[in-house]
Design a protein around this motif. Structure first.
Motif, PDB file in Angstrom:
ATOM      1  N   THR A 205       0.834  -1.191   0.000  1.00 59.32           N
ATOM      2  CA  THR A 205       0.000   0.000   0.000  1.00 59.32           C
ATOM      3  C   THR A 205       0.871   1.244   0.000  1.00 59.32           C
ATOM      4  O   THR A 205       1.990   1.232   0.526  1.00 59.32           O
ATOM      5  CB  THR A 205      -0.936   0.031   1.222  1.00 59.32           C
ATOM      6  OG1 THR A 205      -1.668   1.273   1.246  1.00 59.32           O
ATOM      7  CG2 THR A 205      -0.158  -0.081   2.531  1.00 59.32           C
ATOM      8  N   SER A 206       0.351   2.310  -0.577  1.00 59.65           N
ATOM      9  CA  SER A 206       1.060   3.589  -0.538  1.00 59.65           C
ATOM     10  C   SER A 206       0.764   4.357   0.738  1.00 59.65           C
ATOM     11  O   SER A 206       1.407   5.377   1.018  1.00 59.65           O
ATOM     12  CB  SER A 206       0.653   4.445  -1.748  1.00 59.65           C
ATOM     13  OG  SER A 206      -0.714   4.806  -1.671  1.00 59.65           O
ATOM     14  N   ASN A 207      -0.218   3.898   1.531  1.00 61.23           N
ATOM     15  CA  ASN A 207      -0.562   4.569   2.784  1.00 61.23           C
ATOM     16  C   ASN A 207       0.535   4.291   3.810  1.00 61.23           C
ATOM     17  O   ASN A 207       0.681   3.164   4.298  1.00 61.23           O
ATOM     18  CB  ASN A 207      -1.919   4.074   3.294  1.00 61.23           C
ATOM     19  CG  ASN A 207      -2.418   4.851   4.492  1.00 61.23           C
ATOM     20  OD1 ASN A 207      -1.779   4.880   5.535  1.00 61.23           O
ATOM     21  ND2 ASN A 207      -3.572   5.479   4.344  1.00 61.23           N
ATOM     22  N   VAL A 208       1.298   5.308   4.126  1.00 58.97           N
ATOM     23  CA  VAL A 208       2.478   5.126   4.976  1.00 58.97           C
ATOM     24  C   VAL A 208       2.092   4.684   6.381  1.00 58.97           C
ATOM     25  O   VAL A 208       2.702   3.766   6.952  1.00 58.97           O
ATOM     26  CB  VAL A 208       3.304   6.424   5.021  1.00 58.97           C
ATOM     27  CG1 VAL A 208       4.523   6.267   5.941  1.00 58.97           C
ATOM     28  CG2 VAL A 208       3.758   6.817   3.618  1.00 58.97           C
ATOM     29  N   LEU A 209       1.075   5.312   6.956  1.00 59.30           N
ATOM     30  CA  LEU A 209       0.654   4.945   8.307  1.00 59.30           C
ATOM     31  C   LEU A 209       0.221   3.486   8.361  1.00 59.30           C
ATOM     32  O   LEU A 209       0.659   2.723   9.231  1.00 59.30           O
ATOM     33  CB  LEU A 209      -0.490   5.851   8.768  1.00 59.30           C
ATOM     34  CG  LEU A 209      -1.143   5.473  10.105  1.00 59.30           C
ATOM     35  CD1 LEU A 209      -0.128   5.536  11.242  1.00 59.30           C
ATOM     36  CD2 LEU A 209      -2.341   6.374  10.388  1.00 59.30           C
ATOM     37  N   ALA A 210      -0.656   3.104   7.435  1.00 60.72           N
ATOM     38  CA  ALA A 210      -1.145   1.722   7.437  1.00 60.72           C
ATOM     39  C   ALA A 210       0.000   0.737   7.257  1.00 60.72           C
ATOM     40  O   ALA A 210       0.085  -0.274   7.965  1.00 60.72           O
ATOM     41  CB  ALA A 210      -2.184   1.535   6.333  1.00 60.72           C
ATOM     42  N   ALA A 211       0.889   1.018   6.326  1.00 58.10           N
ATOM     43  CA  ALA A 211       1.990   0.102   6.053  1.00 58.10           C
ATOM     44  C   ALA A 211       2.870  -0.087   7.290  1.00 58.10           C
ATOM     45  O   ALA A 211       3.182  -1.221   7.680  1.00 58.10           O
ATOM     46  CB  ALA A 211       2.823   0.615   4.887  1.00 58.10           C
ATOM     47  N   LEU A 212       3.274   0.996   7.907  1.00 58.83           N
ATOM     48  CA  LEU A 212       4.181   0.893   9.056  1.00 58.83           C
ATOM     49  C   LEU A 212       3.499   0.259  10.259  1.00 58.83           C
ATOM     50  O   LEU A 212       4.107  -0.535  10.982  1.00 58.83           O
ATOM     51  CB  LEU A 212       4.741   2.268   9.404  1.00 58.83           C
ATOM     52  CG  LEU A 212       5.604   2.930   8.313  1.00 58.83           C
ATOM     53  CD1 LEU A 212       6.160   4.256   8.795  1.00 58.83           C
ATOM     54  CD2 LEU A 212       6.726   1.998   7.860  1.00 58.83           C
ATOM     55  N   GLU A 213       2.233   0.590  10.477  1.00 63.37           N
ATOM     56  CA  GLU A 213       1.506  -0.026  11.594  1.00 63.37           C
ATOM     57  C   GLU A 213       1.343  -1.526  11.389  1.00 63.37           C
ATOM     58  O   GLU A 213       1.287  -2.288  12.354  1.00 63.37           O
ATOM     59  CB  GLU A 213       0.132   0.636  11.752  1.00 63.37           C
ATOM     60  CG  GLU A 213       0.164   2.039  12.326  1.00 63.37           C
ATOM     61  CD  GLU A 213       0.602   2.053  13.781  1.00 63.37           C
ATOM     62  OE1 GLU A 213       0.106   1.220  14.564  1.00 63.37           O
ATOM     63  OE2 GLU A 213       1.459   2.890  14.136  1.00 63.37           O
ATOM     64  N   LEU A 214       1.250  -1.947  10.135  1.00 60.29           N
ATOM     65  CA  LEU A 214       1.068  -3.367   9.822  1.00 60.29           C
ATOM     66  C   LEU A 214       2.390  -4.090   9.595  1.00 60.29           C
ATOM     67  O   LEU A 214       2.407  -5.249   9.193  1.00 60.29           O
ATOM     68  CB  LEU A 214       0.185  -3.505   8.581  1.00 60.29           C
ATOM     69  CG  LEU A 214      -1.270  -3.029   8.749  1.00 60.29           C
ATOM     70  CD1 LEU A 214      -1.967  -2.942   7.397  1.00 60.29           C
ATOM     71  CD2 LEU A 214      -2.026  -3.952   9.683  1.00 60.29           C
ATOM     72  N   GLY A 215       3.497  -3.404   9.841  1.00 55.54           N
ATOM     73  CA  GLY A 215       4.799  -4.032   9.688  1.00 55.54           C
ATOM     74  C   GLY A 215       5.210  -4.240   8.251  1.00 55.54           C
ATOM     75  O   GLY A 215       6.019  -5.124   7.949  1.00 55.54           O
ATOM     76  N   ARG A 216       4.684  -3.422   7.343  1.00 55.68           N
ATOM     77  CA  ARG A 216       4.995  -3.536   5.920  1.00 55.68           C
ATOM     78  C   ARG A 216       5.795  -2.323   5.452  1.00 55.68           C
ATOM     79  O   ARG A 216       5.813  -1.274   6.096  1.00 55.68           O
ATOM     80  CB  ARG A 216       3.711  -3.627   5.096  1.00 55.68           C
ATOM     81  CG  ARG A 216       2.826  -4.833   5.409  1.00 55.68           C
ATOM     82  CD  ARG A 216       3.480  -6.152   5.052  1.00 55.68           C
ATOM     83  NE  ARG A 216       2.574  -7.265   5.187  1.00 55.68           N
ATOM     84  CZ  ARG A 216       1.805  -7.724   4.212  1.00 55.68           C
ATOM     85  NH1 ARG A 216       1.822  -7.156   3.017  1.00 55.68           N
ATOM     86  NH2 ARG A 216       0.999  -8.755   4.415  1.00 55.68           N
ATOM     87  N   LYS A 217       6.413  -2.450   4.308  1.00 53.44           N
ATOM     88  CA  LYS A 217       7.120  -1.336   3.688  1.00 53.44           C
ATOM     89  C   LYS A 217       6.158  -0.646   2.716  1.00 53.44           C
ATOM     90  O   LYS A 217       5.602  -1.302   1.834  1.00 53.44           O
ATOM     91  CB  LYS A 217       8.351  -1.843   2.939  1.00 53.44           C
ATOM     92  CG  LYS A 217       9.196  -0.718   2.315  1.00 53.44           C
ATOM     93  CD  LYS A 217      10.350  -1.285   1.512  1.00 53.44           C
ATOM     94  CE  LYS A 217      11.335  -2.030   2.417  1.00 53.44           C
ATOM     95  NZ  LYS A 217      12.540  -2.474   1.648  1.00 53.44           N
ATOM     96  N   PRO A 218       5.936   0.664   2.879  1.00 55.02           N
ATOM     97  CA  PRO A 218       5.051   1.345   1.931  1.00 55.02           C
ATOM     98  C   PRO A 218       5.643   1.353   0.533  1.00 55.02           C
ATOM     99  O   PRO A 218       6.863   1.281   0.361  1.00 55.02           O
ATOM    100  CB  PRO A 218       4.933   2.761   2.503  1.00 55.02           C
ATOM    101  CG  PRO A 218       6.139   2.940   3.362  1.00 55.02           C
ATOM    102  CD  PRO A 218       6.478   1.581   3.896  1.00 55.02           C
ATOM    103  N   ALA A 219       4.767   1.430  -0.473  1.00 52.55           N
ATOM    104  CA  ALA A 219       5.218   1.384  -1.861  1.00 52.55           C
ATOM    105  C   ALA A 219       4.526   2.471  -2.662  1.00 52.55           C
ATOM    106  O   ALA A 219       3.380   2.823  -2.409  1.00 52.55           O
ATOM    107  CB  ALA A 219       4.917   0.014  -2.471  1.00 52.55           C
ATOM    108  N   GLY A 220       5.236   2.991  -3.649  1.00 50.99           N
ATOM    109  CA  GLY A 220       4.654   4.015  -4.497  1.00 50.99           C
ATOM    110  C   GLY A 220       5.646   4.452  -5.549  1.00 50.99           C
ATOM    111  O   GLY A 220       6.749   3.912  -5.650  1.00 50.99           O
TER     112      GLY A 220
END
Length: 461
Positions: A205-220
């Motif tokens: 996901t490009s959503n930075v908050l969601a990505a970091l909270e879910l332990g993922r790396k944001p993408a865009g």
């Protein structure tokens, strides 16, 4: 109630933030949940044991199945549900509850969810009339939580279902990115949409908050604004690409601000000189023809990425037309669209089965379980009473999650939910998975359930 005219300056302290946090959970409900709670308290019914089920009467158009999602947020809400003294005072100040009994206010002061919850695990394919979730609790508690549970589960189920369909159409090798934050129905919805998209099968996901909270790396990638700004100030489009790539080597570059073919030829020439070109993105134009032309121009290892109002229907068209695209960014049509119109209805009170008999809105009475059997042709679902036993080769879908307000099993990680989504879709018949005019699965009511329906009816069939 004080009003402020448009000509009256508003101080910062007068502006309501309207940002939702767990501290607001008590008030984040529809008014009638509270007025009914007050009535239950006044009539001495508030502690009567009630069972409510959350189901979908009819699937949205063009969907043959749903992917259940949102349980994690529903449980988080139930476990943090509280009313603060200030919130109780604010309710009292409205004047709406002047005749509410003191018992009602005491219930709010001591509010804790103490009930049981049974639910279909997130990532499971479900169909019309099948309970996604059942709440068994004191009547006033089970009633109060309706609004939030529907909000959390309806929306995430919609996004997860669309994400699963996107993955099914795009295939396992395609890169799928969630770009919907700017189109989602508010900041909270944007975060939930990102989570549901990842759980439904998207890569990032490009959503930075969601990505970091879910332990993922944001993408865009990048926007046209950067290309236009640097081009205007420094002379040409290639300067923009060089500048961005300096700070983010191998980044995917947006090449259709001006002429994508001209940009591609310039980048290809630079790549032959050693420039690291990870990928390019198209956001407009005839994606089939442009992608084919780009494939001939660019180095073979360069990925071609597409975006711009894409959905599963458009991706299917692109693939069938032979587009040379390795990845897709999906946003508006993923996080919006025809809603999942889930409903939350009372099915039992103090052991007495009840049903709604309104025309077109009939509900099944009693606490229920869904039993699923895999067959050579796909799946068969049986909608039964909760106390019924599984028949040979059947597996129950609803599992207990909370008992007495406490977790009886850990909540699942996102990767496990995504794996279940993929497995759930793979066993569905092709006619259920097809994008256009799918055929859905009809759960077969058990004999015991049908008997209970006949016994419970107050209006002749």
């Amino acid at each position: 109630m004080n009003t402020v005219t448009s000509a009256t300056p508003i101080s910062q302290s007068q502006v309501p933030s309207l940002l939702v946090s767990p501290d607001h959970y008590g008030l984040l409900t529809d008014l009638y949940q509270l007025t009914m709670g007050a009535c239950y308290a006044g009539e001495g019914l508030d502690q009567k044991w009630a069972s409510f089920e959350l189901t979908v009467r009819k699937l949205p158009t063009d969907l043959g199945y749903l992917i259940a999602m949102g349980l994690t947020q529903a449980i988080e809400y139930l476990q943090q549900l509280r009313f603060t003294p200030e919130q109780i005072s604010a309710l009292q100040a409205t004047g709406l509850f002047e005749r509410a009994p003191e018992r009602f206010w005491e219930l709010l002061r001591q509010c804790r969810f103490t009930g049981d919850v049974w639910a279909v695990p997130e990532g499971t394919a479900v169909f019309a009339h099948e309970p996604l979730l059942r709440v068994e609790a004191p009547l006033w508690q089970a009633q109060l939580v309706e609004t939030y549970l529907l909000n959390a589960i309806n929306y995430q189920t919609l996004v997860a279902t669309r994400a699963a369909r996107l993955r099914d159409v795009a295939g396992p090798e395609a890169t799928l990115l969630e770009f919907g934050s700017r189109r989602a129905f508010g900041p909270q919805a944007a975060v939930w949409a990102a989570r549901a998209a990842l759980a439904g099968g998207l890569d990032a996901t490009s959503n930075v908050l969601a990505a970091l909270e879910l332990g993922r790396k944001p993408a865009g990638t990048m926007a046209h604004a950067l290309v236009m700004a640097i081009t205007a100030l420094e002379g040409n489009e290639q300067e923009a690409f060089e500048a961005f790539s300096h700070y983010f080597p191998g980044a995917t570059l947006l090449i259709d601000t001006y002429d994508p073919l001209v940009a591609a030829r310039t980048l290809a020439a630079r790549a032959r000189e050693g420039f690291v070109l990870g990928g390019v993105r198209l956001d407009s134009g005839d994606l089939v023809e442009l992608s084919r032309s780009l494939r001939e121009i660019l180095p073979p290892e360069t990925s071609i990425f597409a975006s711009g109002d894409l959905d599963e229907f458009e991706i299917l068209r692109l693939r069938q037309a032979g587009a040379c695209i390795q990845g897709y960014g999906v946003g508006t049509r993923l996080v919006t669209g025809s809603p999942v119109n889930g409903v939350y209805k009372l099915v039992e009170i103090e052991g007495i089965p009840v049903m709604k008999e309104s025309m077109g809105k009939l509900t099944y009475p009693g606490r229920k379980q869904v039993f699923r059997r895999l067959t050579s042709e796909g799946i068969e679902d049986r909608l039964a009473l909760a106390e019924e036993a599984a028949q040979p080769q059947e597996q129950p879908l609803l599992e207990q999650v909370l008992q007495g307000g406490k977790l009886v099993r850990p909540l699942e990680a996102l990767v496990a939910i995504a794996q279940r989504t993929r497995a759930s879709v793979e066993v569905l018949p092709e006619k259920v998975r097809q994008i256009r005019e799918p055929v859905t699965v009809e759960a077969r009511p058990s004999a015991a359930l049908q008997t209970l329906v006949n016994q419970t009816r107050r209006v002749p069939a």
